[in-house]
Design an enzyme around this catalytic site. Structure first.
Site, PDB file in Angstrom:
ATOM      1  N   LYS A   1       0.774  -1.188  -0.182  1.00 20.00           N
ATOM      2  CA  LYS A   1       0.079  -0.026  -0.073  1.00 20.00           C
ATOM      3  C   LYS A   1       0.789   1.258  -0.035  1.00 20.00           C
ATOM      4  O   LYS A   1       2.166   1.252   0.677  1.00 20.00           O
ATOM      5  CB  LYS A   1      -0.835   0.032   1.380  1.00 20.00           C
TER       6      LYS A   1
ATOM      7  N   SER B   1      -9.761   1.796   2.544  1.00 22.80           N
ATOM      8  CA  SER B   1      -9.074   2.423   2.105  1.00 22.80           C
ATOM      9  C   SER B   1      -7.944   1.621   1.301  1.00 22.80           C
ATOM     10  O   SER B   1      -7.357   2.231   0.127  1.00 22.80           O
ATOM     11  CB  SER B   1      -8.042   3.572   2.929  1.00 22.80           C
TER      12      SER B   1
ATOM     13  N   SER C   1      -9.881  -0.747   6.811  1.00 21.00           N
ATOM     14  CA  SER C   1      -9.390  -0.433   5.578  1.00 21.00           C
ATOM     15  C   SER C   1      -8.626  -1.513   5.011  1.00 21.00           C
ATOM     16  O   SER C   1      -8.472  -1.649   3.941  1.00 21.00           O
ATOM     17  CB  SER C   1      -8.325   0.727   5.733  1.00 21.00           C
TER      18      SER C   1
END
Ligand SMILES: [Zn+2]
Lengths: 483, 479
Positions: free
Chosen positions: A77, A152, A176
């Protein structure tokens, strides 16, 4: 080969039937084929990945220092610092930021011989539930490109679901990892707070953030968790407890395991087909020998409001460093300090980030601190106590991961509150610092549904055991998104 | 109207650690700009602080020396504000739960002992340093550069109760604290290098009134003398304003040594809401009793106790005992010397006189000198034996310090005191022969002429003549 799990590929690599270079090239070929549609990545590091793959092959050939991750392509990420490689956090304010250091978990992946494919897309500073808050572009759900992948960590989840990575790392502050895992039909785990080092993870809400794996199955989740868990002296909140061999927890047996079905997460606001899938999962587990009881956690009612005071409060302070002085975007043309601050931050942050900075600043302000921040801390304690009570009786708790399946792109962007509610089942877990995992438990309209399994602090093994048993006795995880 | 001055001081003392408060960077003074920096102390995204255990230990040590209670659980907090010297946009400090609370320190103001309360001692990190081009502050500067070397330096903030009643007391309090912190080796307390900084809250109230008047905060006082001068000037300003029926504005004021006045900042610049909240990246500090006890043991005898002991044990006067104890190595040197030469007052005279003067002139510490206790003891014994005069001994002392040679070698080279009567008489005869007029004056009844003649004897003997003996023999020769 790219649709195989990490543990399957590990056997192929170890027995030299496949090389890491072949595997890595295959993943990049897949990326060439589908990335235009999915948009899972912000940055691809192909050259470096191929170099890492060759180094992994040398390791595999020499037969020493081989780890379960050696030679396997991983997506990271974009809020985890990678030395010399663009780390944007999905924000314009970091559109040129090359970190001078590796996050502890990135350094760990490298030394384990993993191949880092690139940096996955995300909601700006991890604030969002759909990856639509990325300042670059939204990521699409591989199961249906008109829907969101969740967020996210939407890029990480979509990359795994679309076979653009074998494994991925996400971060979870209020759901997330788990919510995008549910939306994309993969396995996502948020470990216990303190289990995995946060050093090098760009902070959103420091007391809630935790890095965790997004994988194709539960076994891979155990493997990746084992690789990233452990104490880090650079993170004072990481806990100095031995890391168990999580694969040993992968036992196909839930007899005598007591599972609490969270009744207040099966009420209003939860889509009927999601309720049905979760109830069916509970019945399946009961048939496998688990004892199912219903539990109620009344303080959950306040979890979302509590979270939306505490997380923005911490974020308002964490994001103060993005001021144009040291790195990242700096507004040009201003001649004085205040205007440099104003313009840099006005231009650099997106609307959701600004909203949360303002909420957080307000909650911490003189005269409001007691009524908002302090009160939220007290409710957080109540939520923890509710969990302690329920987990005193049960080994794990289960619930839907998200109230619905993936929603349409654009459906909730105009209504932040509706967006916030998509984390209603995951947020309480972060507030309590507990571990939880989401795995596929059904489909609705061709879109995956996620089952959330919550455990006691540092009892990831129990979660993995229940998840593994469920997975071994169902077929949901064998279905793949068709792109 | 008669006013009473009320002063409370906030002292920032840099903890004597090797590394910064929350990272492993060195805190060496005077390095190249931005050479002692890392992701943590430049606020790189994703970096995390880890508290320096040594800094906590030194904080506890200082707190114990100040008779504070060590809190069982203290926490770090974030003080949020934007400034370019603050890389994270917040300073990690301690707020509502400091490391230690409720202590005191005794100060001696012109012979009177006074107890000043210590409200709290807490730990925090320092900011970086800004250098402005084209102006002396950021407003109006063409450009401003920032050096993060100092950023993250561990500081102990020591807050006094508003117990101080005069500028003089404030200066003495600060100096006492500086000496104490230096003595227990937690801070080198150099105001000119900024390792000890002082801010003062000042207010005036009519004598007899209980409520405090409106206070101002005075900053930028860079020496003990400056503290006294600045606070006298601020006290006078308050008094003038109040006498004219005016009101004091609560504000921060900067002291200028050049003009010996304080001036206010625009209040807009300091209208801060720091939005303190607990630092989520750091666990609470919870020192266990065993550790605190170990630190307490490591304190040893504190300076005020030691001073009293030196007075009682060696018959020193308060002044020399004070000079000795506030320079711990000097006090140790003193006590080591007395083990070899037991006239403590004599040793103290030499150390606080000749030796201290030399150290001040050369800006050195006793530890940097080649002079060691056995040498001083030897020197003092030679005086007692009559081998050296006091004056000769001073010369030998300087030579020992400057050459590192042994006392006996220097005495052998430059010659001991001449106490041999035959040798002295030869010199005296020569002096008498060369100064017939003065001799005649003396014989004519001018007593002071003798002093001149003794001086001539000393000169001719290159200072080596035993003065008492020379005096006696000269008198005999002239009768
Ligand atoms: Zn540093």
């Amino acid at each position: 080969m790219i649709n195989k799990s990490a543990h399957e590929l590990h056997s192929l690599l170890s027995s030299k039937r496949v090389s890491s270079l072949e595997l890595t090239e295959a993943v990049f070929a897949r990326i060439d084929q589908v990335e235009d549609k999915v948009k899972a990545y912000i940055t691809l590091t192909k050259e470096e990945a191929l170099r890492q793959a060759r180094a992994a092959d040398a390791r595999l050939k020499a037969g020493n220092n081989i780890t379960p991750l050696t030679g396997l392509p991983v997506a990271v990420k974009d809020n985890m610092c990678t030395q010399g490689v663009l780390t944007t956090c999905g924000s314009k304010i970091l559109n040129n930021y090359l970190p001078p250091y590796d996050a502890t978990i990135v350094a760990g992946l490298k030394s384990a011989g993993a191949v880092i494919i690139g940096k996955a897309n995300m909601d700006e500073f991890a604030m969002g539930s759909s990856t639509e808050n990325s300042a670059l572009y939204p990521t699409r759900n591989p199961w249906d490109l008109t829907t969101v992948p969740g967020g996210s960590s939407g890029g990480s989840a979509a990359a795994v679901a679309a076979d653009e990575a074998v494994l991925a790392l996400g971060s979870d502050t209020g759901g997330s990892i788990r919510q995008p895992a549910a939306f994309c039909g993969v396995v996502g785990m948020k470990p216990t707070y303190g289990r995995v080092s946060r050093f090098g993870l760009v902070a959103f809400a420091s007391s809630l953030d935790q890095i965790g794996p997004l994988t194709k199955d539960v076994t891979d989740s155990a493997i990746l968790l084992g690789a990233i868990a452990g104490h880090d002296e650079k993170d004072a909140t990481s806990v100095d407890l031995p890391v168990p061999d999580y694969r040993k927890a992968l036992i196909d047996d839930v007899k005598k395991v007591k599972i609490g079905l969270i009744s207040n997460l099966l009420g209003d606001g939860i889509a009927p087909e999601v309720k049905l899938a979760v109830k069916a999962a509970a019945e399946a587990l009961a048939k496998l020998g688990a004892e199912i009881v219903e539990v109620e956690l009344p303080s959950f009612e306040y979890a979302v409001s509590t979270y939306y005071l505490l997380a923005p409060a911490e974020a308002s302070s964490n994001l103060a460093r993005f001021d144009g002085v040291k790195y990242g975007h700096r507004s040009g043309g201003t001649k004085d300090l205040l205007n440099m601050y104003y313009n840099t931050r006005r231009e650099g942050f997106g609307p959701e980030v600004k909203r949360r900075i303002m909420i957080g600043t307000y909650a911490l302000s003189a005269g409001y601190y007691d009524a908002y921040y302090l009160k939220a801390l007290k409710v957080r304690t109540l939520i923890k106590q509710d969990f302690e009570k329920a987990l005193g009786k049960c080994d794990v708790l289960i619930s839907p991961t998200a109230p619905t399946v993936a929603f349409k792109v654009g459906e909730k962007t105009a209504d932040p509150l509706a967006m916030y509610l998509s984390d209603i089942a995951t947020i309480p877990v972060n507030l309590a610092g507990l571990p939880a995992l989401s795995l596929p438990c059904g489909f609705s309209g061709g879109l995956p549904i996620g089952l959330q399994i919550i455990g006691r602090a540092f009892a990831e093994e129990t979660i993995l055991r229940v998840a593994f048993t469920y997975e071994q006795n169902t077929k949901w995880h064998t279905q793949k998104a068709k792109l | 109207m008669n006013y009473e001055t009320v002063i409370g001081l906030e002292i920032h003392a840099q903890a004597l650690t090797q590394s910064k408060m929350f990272c492993a960077c060195s805190i060496k003074f005077g390095s190249e700009p931005n050479s002692n920096i890392c992701p943590v102390c430049t606020g790189q995204p994703g970096s995390l602080p880890v508290a320096n255990k040594k800094a906590i230990e030194l904080g506890i040590k200082a707190a114990l020396a100040l008779n504070c209670k060590i809190e069982p659980s203290s926490i770090f907090a974030r003080k949020n504000y934007f400034y370019p010297d603050l890389p994270k946009g917040y300073q990690i400090s301690q707020y509502d739960k400091p490391l230690a609370t409720g202590g005191w320190v005794d100060i001696d103001v012109d012979g009177v002992t006074k107890r000043i309360g210590i409200t709290r001692l807490h730990l925090e990190e320092d900011a970086g340093k800004l250098v402005h081009v084209g102006a002396d502050r950021i407003m109006g500067a063409e450009e401003s550069l920032v050096d993060y070397n100092r950023g993250g330096t561990p500081l102990m903030e020591i807050v006094s109760e508003p117990d101080i009643r005069s500028a003089r007391e404030a200066a003495v309090y600060t100096e006492t604290l500086a000496n104490l912190l230096r003595y227990i080796e937690v801070c080198d307390a150099k105001m000119e290098e900024g390792s000890l900084r002082c801010d003062a809250n000042v207010s005036l109230r009519p004598v007899g009134q209980k409520e405090f008047g409106t206070k101002t905060e005075v900053k930028n006082m860079n020496s003990f003398k400056a503290i006294e001068k600045a606070l006298l000037s601020e006290e006078k300003r308050h008094e003038e304003v109040l006498e004219e029926g005016g009101k004091i504005t609560q504000e921060t004021r900067f002291y200028s040594e050049e003009t010996n006045t304080t001036s206010g900042m625009r209040s807009k610049e300091e209208a801060h809401d720091y939005r303190y909240f607990p630092e989520p990246d750091l666990p609470p500090i919870e020192p266990d009793d065993k550790w605190i006890e170990e630190i307490r043991q490591s304190l040893g005898e504190l300076p005020q106790k030691r001073r009293q002991r030196l007075i009682d044990q060696f018959g020193l006067n308060t002044e020399s005992a004070s000079i000795l104890v506030y320079d711990k190595p000097l006090a140790n040197f003193f006590e080591d010397t007395t083990k070899l030469y037991d006239k403590g007052a004599v040793v103290a005279n030499w150390l606080t006189g000749e030796v201290t003067a030399y150290l001040k002139e050369k800006k050195k510490t006793i530890e940097e000198l080649d002079l060691k206790p056995p040498q001083l003891a030897e020197l003092l014994k030679l005086i007692d034996e009559g081998t050296l005069s006091g004056k000769l001994a001073k010369g030998v002392l300087v030579k020992v310090i400057e050459t590192g040679k042994q006392v006996k070698d220097i005495v052998a080279e430059s010659g001991a005191q001449i106490s041999d009567q035959g040798e002295l008489n030869k010199i005296i005869a020569e002096v008498i022969a060369n100064n017939t007029k003065v001799v005649a004056d003396y014989k004519g009844g001018k007593e002071t002429a003798l002093t001149f003649l003794v001086g001539q004897v000393m000169k001719l003997s290159k200072g080596r003549a035993n003065p008492a003996l020379a005096n006696q023999l000269l008198k005999e020769a002239l009768t």
